[in-house]
Write an enzyme that holds these catalytic residues in place. Structure first.
Site, PDB file in Angstrom:
ATOM      1  N   HIS A 156       0.825  -1.217   0.000  1.00  0.00           N
ATOM      2  CA  HIS A 156       0.000   0.000   0.000  1.00  0.00           C
ATOM      3  C   HIS A 156       0.860   1.267   0.000  1.00  0.00           C
ATOM      4  O   HIS A 156       0.449   2.306   0.529  1.00  0.00           O
ATOM      5  CB  HIS A 156      -0.950   0.034   1.207  1.00  0.00           C
ATOM      6  CG  HIS A 156      -1.742  -1.218   1.391  1.00  0.00           C
ATOM      7  ND1 HIS A 156      -2.852  -1.516   0.626  1.00  0.00           N
ATOM      8  CD2 HIS A 156      -1.559  -2.276   2.221  1.00  0.00           C
ATOM      9  CE1 HIS A 156      -3.344  -2.688   0.994  1.00  0.00           C
ATOM     10  NE2 HIS A 156      -2.569  -3.178   1.957  1.00  0.00           N
ATOM     11  N   SER A 277      14.659  21.311 -15.556  1.00  0.00           N
ATOM     12  CA  SER A 277      13.511  22.181 -15.791  1.00  0.00           C
ATOM     13  C   SER A 277      13.968  23.445 -16.518  1.00  0.00           C
ATOM     14  O   SER A 277      15.077  23.930 -16.298  1.00  0.00           O
ATOM     15  CB  SER A 277      12.870  22.558 -14.456  1.00  0.00           C
ATOM     16  OG  SER A 277      11.990  23.649 -14.612  1.00  0.00           O
ATOM     17  N   LYS A 283      15.859  21.089 -10.465  1.00  0.00           N
ATOM     18  CA  LYS A 283      15.140  19.879 -10.856  1.00  0.00           C
ATOM     19  C   LYS A 283      16.008  18.912 -11.664  1.00  0.00           C
ATOM     20  O   LYS A 283      16.823  19.315 -12.483  1.00  0.00           O
ATOM     21  CB  LYS A 283      13.906  20.248 -11.702  1.00  0.00           C
ATOM     22  CG  LYS A 283      12.859  21.060 -10.990  1.00  0.00           C
ATOM     23  CD  LYS A 283      12.111  20.271  -9.938  1.00  0.00           C
ATOM     24  CE  LYS A 283      11.189  19.244 -10.555  1.00  0.00           C
ATOM     25  NZ  LYS A 283      10.137  19.848 -11.368  1.00  0.00           N
ATOM     26  N   GLU A 290       9.161   8.303 -16.990  1.00  0.00           N
ATOM     27  CA  GLU A 290       7.823   8.847 -17.210  1.00  0.00           C
ATOM     28  C   GLU A 290       7.321   8.549 -18.615  1.00  0.00           C
ATOM     29  O   GLU A 290       6.139   8.248 -18.815  1.00  0.00           O
ATOM     30  CB  GLU A 290       7.833  10.355 -16.953  1.00  0.00           C
ATOM     31  CG  GLU A 290       8.008  10.698 -15.476  1.00  0.00           C
ATOM     32  CD  GLU A 290       8.187  12.182 -15.211  1.00  0.00           C
ATOM     33  OE1 GLU A 290       8.148  12.567 -14.040  1.00  0.00           O
ATOM     34  OE2 GLU A 290       8.389  12.950 -16.173  1.00  0.00           O
TER      35      GLU A 290
END
Length: 463
Positions: A156, A277, A283, A290
């Protein structure tokens, strides 16, 4: 417009209709398979005496010339032709005249395209299998290096019990191993040759279908000509297998994305597989992970498209089946590209072992072992469960780990605890006392790694 079926028609096909009907823009992808199949067909026609030795030799030589010219760029596949079959045959006829017109003897475009798609899919299965094998080798290397790298295991998305990085990676090894087994299974079932099925009812020519199948390295010919031209089960199965591969890659990518986050910091992705970024200089984005996660939907879409296309098609061939190509080609390329890129990202990824260890320590992952300690000292399990629950609440209030509690504090909750509790709930003990097959202990993992090495060394023979 180069068409091979004009005799029956008196009107020119409308340009819009022609373009809608044509498949050259995408089926040119298997020009090699089309020529390979034609060479086998002509070789067989020569063997059974339908073509003379001179005709057979001339056609094969010219087909090889066409293949060579396409591959070196001197002959361009253009949309002047309706499909790849028309392109090859028209060029052959241009060069050989009437002899070239004999190429199609005893053959239909229906069994020709069925063969091409089967040959192309078979090749893609082999290439996908090799990509998966390389990924498995990368995973196995990480497993070997991390049998003692402790990290939290999750359920979980909550820390549950301590495991090792080797154990976590081993779960993905099993997934991709099953994926390879699925590919092997599909290959065994699909490796039969539809050439010679004709349009749907075979042919009156004395074709030697066993010989053609042998030339093309099939196990034998398909046994029903109607099924031979209309079967796309193998492609549906392959797209289903690719969808499962992508699902596994997507799950793995999701974990990499989480592990790469500021909150976890379990991994550092190599600069080559991440981006920054345009506005936030701090970043480092997990772009490859992704994109793999995102591209999974493309492969699922190809599977659903073909299932939907095939569900209402009566026997035998129907033009709907031309829709088996574009999305399938995209899915095959997408899956292979995702496996290769994910493998590159994984092979260059750095694991922050100290961070993983601290995360396991601070997540009460040894709570189950604390309860097991009490059970082994005569406390009923349900009571032990409640005692450890109170210990966790105490630690949360104090912002400490179970290991940080003094023996006096532990005894205040249960007098059963003694000094040996600290050894019993150490991360190493929690991991290495789990000795059953498939468990995370160093011994169990080393046994598993030996089995995985043996599996990879006994490689699939598909020739």
């Amino acid at each position: 417009m180069a068409q091979l079926w004009g005799g029956r028609f008196t009107k020119e096909t409308d340009k819009l209709v022609y373009n809608f009907n044509a498949s050259i823009s995408f089926d040119q992808k298997f020009y090699k398979e089309d020529i390979e199949g034609s060479i086998a067909h002509v070789t067989m026609l020569g063997k059974v005496g339908i073509l003379t030795a001179e005709e057979t030799e001339a056609i094969i030589r010219t087909l090889k010339d066409i293949l060579s010219e396409v591959e070196n760029g001197t002959l361009e596949i253009s949309d002047e032709y309706e499909d790849i079959h028309s392109f090859v045959e028209a060029n052959l006829i241009d060069r050989l005249g009437d002899t070239g017109k004999k190429l199609h003897t005893g053959r239909s475009r229906n069994d020709q395209v069925a063969l091409d798609m089967r040959l192309y899919t078979r090749k893609q299965i082999k290439e996908t299998d090799l990509e998966l094998k390389e990924l498995l080798e990368t995973i196995l290397k990480i497993m070997k290096e991390n049998t003692e790298t402790i990290m939290p295991g999750f359920t979980h998305l909550q820390k549950a019990q301590p495991i090792t990085l080797a154990h976590h990676m081993g779960a993905y090894f099993e997934m991709f191993k099953r994926d390879r087994l699925r590919l092997h299974d599909i290959y065994e079932r699909m490796n039969y040759c539809p050439l010679g099925s004709g349009a749907l009812a075979g042919t009156t020519y004395p074709l030697d279908r066993e010989y053609t199948a042998e030339l093309l390295e099939f196990y034998g010919p398909t046994l029903n000509s109607m099924d031979g031209v209309s079967d796309r089960d193998y492609l549906i199965e392959f797209l289903s297998a690719l969808s499962t591969i992508m699902m596994h890659l997507s799950r793995f990518s999701e974990e990499v994305i989480i592990w790469n986050s500021n909150e976890y910091q379990f991994v550092e992705i190599d600069d080559a597989y991440s981006t920054g970024s345009s506005i936030m200089p701090q970043k480092k984005n997990p772009d490859i992970a992704e994109l793999v996660r995102g591209k999974t939907g493309r492969v699922y879409g190809a599977l659903m498209s073909l299932l939907t296309t095939m569900k209402g098609i009566p026997l035998a061939y129907n033009k709907d089946m031309q829709e088996d190509k574009e999305l399938s080609f995209d899915a095959m390329d997408t899956a292979k590209g995702c496996i290769a890129l994910f493998n590159g990202m994984l092979a260059t990824m750095k694991f922050n072992k100290d961070r993983m260890r601290k995360s396991a320590n601070n997540g009460f992952t040894n709570a189950t072992d604390a309860a097991d300690y009490l059970v082994k000292h005569g406390v009923p399990f349900r009571d032990a469960h409640g005692i450890v629950g109170r210990i966790v609440l105490y630690c949360l209030d104090k912002n400490i780990a179970i290991d940080d509690m003094s023996l006096e504090e532990l005894k205040a909750i249960s007098p059963v605890f003694e000094e040996d509790i600290y050894d019993a709930i150490s991360m190493e003990t929690c991991v290495n006392t789990r000795l059953t097959i498939g468990a995370p202990s160093k011994k169990a993992m080393e046994d598993a790694i030996r089995k995985e090495e043996e599996y990879l060394s006994n490689d699939w023979k598909h020739e």
